[in-house]
Design a protein around this motif. Structure first.
Motif, short mmCIF file in Angstrom:
data_model
loop_
_atom_site.label_atom_id
_atom_site.label_comp_id
_atom_site.label_asym_id
_atom_site.label_seq_id
_atom_site.Cartn_x
_atom_site.Cartn_y
_atom_site.Cartn_z
N VAL A 176 0.89 -1.25 0.07
CA VAL A 176 -0.05 0.01 -0.18
C VAL A 176 1.01 1.19 -0.04
O VAL A 176 0.64 2.13 -0.80
CB VAL A 176 -0.87 -0.04 1.23
CG1 VAL A 176 -1.72 1.19 1.49
CG2 VAL A 176 -1.89 -1.26 1.22
N GLU A 187 -9.05 3.77 -5.41
CA GLU A 187 -9.81 2.92 -6.01
C GLU A 187 -9.22 1.79 -6.80
O GLU A 187 -9.30 0.45 -6.52
CB GLU A 187 -11.09 3.25 -7.04
CG GLU A 187 -11.85 2.20 -7.50
CD GLU A 187 -13.11 3.09 -8.53
OE1 GLU A 187 -13.69 2.31 -9.12
OE2 GLU A 187 -13.17 4.07 -8.59
N ASP A 190 -7.12 -0.60 -4.21
CA ASP A 190 -8.14 -1.76 -3.63
C ASP A 190 -8.25 -2.73 -4.53
O ASP A 190 -8.43 -3.76 -4.06
CB ASP A 190 -9.64 -0.69 -3.30
CG ASP A 190 -9.54 0.15 -2.14
OD1 ASP A 190 -8.50 -0.20 -1.26
OD2 ASP A 190 -10.51 0.82 -2.12
N LYS A 191 -8.31 -2.43 -5.94
CA LYS A 191 -8.54 -3.35 -6.90
C LYS A 191 -7.06 -4.38 -7.09
O LYS A 191 -7.33 -5.45 -7.20
CB LYS A 191 -8.75 -2.88 -8.29
CG LYS A 191 -10.21 -2.35 -8.44
CD LYS A 191 -10.48 -1.83 -9.91
CE LYS A 191 -11.96 -1.23 -10.02
NZ LYS A 191 -12.20 -0.56 -11.30
N ASP A 194 -6.84 -6.47 -3.74
CA ASP A 194 -7.92 -7.14 -3.70
C ASP A 194 -7.76 -8.59 -4.35
O ASP A 194 -8.60 -8.71 -5.39
CB ASP A 194 -9.23 -6.78 -3.82
CG ASP A 194 -10.64 -7.56 -3.55
OD1 ASP A 194 -10.45 -8.34 -2.43
OD2 ASP A 194 -11.55 -7.55 -3.90
N SER A 292 -5.55 -7.01 1.86
CA SER A 292 -6.92 -6.25 1.58
C SER A 292 -6.85 -5.20 2.63
O SER A 292 -7.05 -5.62 3.75
CB SER A 292 -8.05 -7.07 1.49
OG SER A 292 -9.02 -6.10 1.48
N SER A 293 -6.87 -3.87 2.43
CA SER A 293 -6.79 -3.10 3.64
C SER A 293 -8.16 -2.90 4.13
O SER A 293 -8.06 -2.66 5.21
CB SER A 293 -6.59 -1.65 2.93
OG SER A 293 -7.73 -1.39 1.80
N SER A 294 -9.08 -3.32 3.66
CA SER A 294 -10.47 -3.66 4.25
C SER A 294 -10.56 -4.59 5.18
O SER A 294 -11.28 -4.66 6.19
CB SER A 294 -11.65 -3.90 3.39
OG SER A 294 -11.41 -5.23 2.76
#
Length: 313
Positions: A176, A187, A190-191, A194, A292-294
């Motif tokens: 990241v 965005e 994230d793609k 992920d 995944s940062s989420s």
């Protein structure tokens, strides 16, 4: 057998002795960023042979010889670059030693996808991946989101970017940080991070990495793992697959590497036996398995001593 030895690229010349029977008027346009209107900046005629194009592409075949075939010999081509379309035709004819940059490759990949020419798609994907470096990764990621109109194809290319970073950087935080330093859009970041595993269609895992999983999405039955069992001074490695995962509430104060009461994972061992093991709350501070940062604040679970066995599936 004779046709295999023919150099079809010779027919790209006007002096080949076989006249062209189809012309493409390639119109290159730009978008006005304020009015969103398109403006023509250049155009060029590219000639070819219907028969040769039809042998390579079912789209060309239907267009020229199908039930709804067109009787025209002139066609307009938009939404691509003149150089890219010329190179695309040359590749269909078998021309080699072409000078392609990254943007050319993406334009050609887009054309090959539209005209359903799988060998050219595969060739471009391999060429782009082979040229991927830290220096051009942002260019590749931007091109994937800009040039490729097929969502699955674009997603696959972004996944390749993620895999490159996963193989060359130590943790998701480093990935990241690198992408943010490249001023990449959130965005798009994230793609890229992920990722899904090719073998078990789950979050991206690397062979011989700890098989931890987020609390809200347990490992599915059938995922291949290895389990290390220590008995006295000996350690035994068992080939297993996930049979069943039973979740239980996780106390808010439970520390990492502690058992979860009522939680259980059932492994089907390759020798036909079954192994029932308690679930353990794992620490995801290092995030060495999941990118995944989420998921940064999610509880992760495992049996401990269990790793993915992706390459052997």
């Amino acid at each position: 057998m004779v046709l295999k030895s023919v150099d079809f690229s010779q027919f790209l010349s006007e002096n080949s002795g076989i006249p062209f029977d189809v012309r493409f008027e390639v119109i290159e346009e730009v978008h006005d960023e304020f009015t969103y209107e398109k403006f023509e900046v250049d155009r060029k005629t590219v000639e070819a042979h219907k028969m040769l194009l039809s042998t390579a592409s079912p789209v060309f075949k239907s267009q020229f010889y199908g039930k709804m075939k067109s009787i025209k010999h002139d066609f307009e081509i938009k939404e691509t670059k003149i150089k890219a379309f010329e190179l695309f035709i040359q590749i269909i004819y078998g021309a080699g030693n072409l000078d392609l940059d990254i943007k050319d490759m993406f334009e050609i990949l887009d054309l090959a996808d539209f005209y359903i020419i799988e060998p050219i798609k595969g060739k471009m994907i391999d060429a782009i991946q082979s040229k991927m470096t830290f220096e051009n990764l942002k260019t590749i990621a931007d091109a994937a989101s800009t040039y490729i109109h097929h969502e699955e194809l674009a997603s696959g290319m972004l996944k390749n970017c993620g895999k490159f970073l996963q193989s060359n950087l130590g943790s998701s935080n480093q990935i990241v940080d690198f992408l943010q330093d490249e001023l990449m859009e959130p965005e798009l970041i994230d793609k890229i991070i992920d990722l899904k595993c090719e073998n078990c269609d789950y979050f991206e895992c690397k062979d011989n990495m700890l098989a931890t999983f987020p609390e809200h999405k347990p490992l599915r039955p059938g995922v291949k793992v290895k389990k290390w069992i220590r008995t006295g001074g000996e350690t035994q490695m068992l080939e297993c697959s996930i049979s069943k995962v039973s979740l239980a509430p996780i106390p808010p104060n439970l520390l990492p590497k502690r058992k979860i009461d009522g939680g259980e994972i059932v492994l089907a061992v390759s020798d036909g036996s079954e192994m029932r093991l308690p679930l353990i709350k794992m620490s995801n501070d290092e995030t060495t398995d999941w990118y995944s940062s989420s998921l940064s604040s999610v509880n992760f679970l495992s049996t401990g001593g269990m790793v993915f066995r992706c390459k052997d599936k």
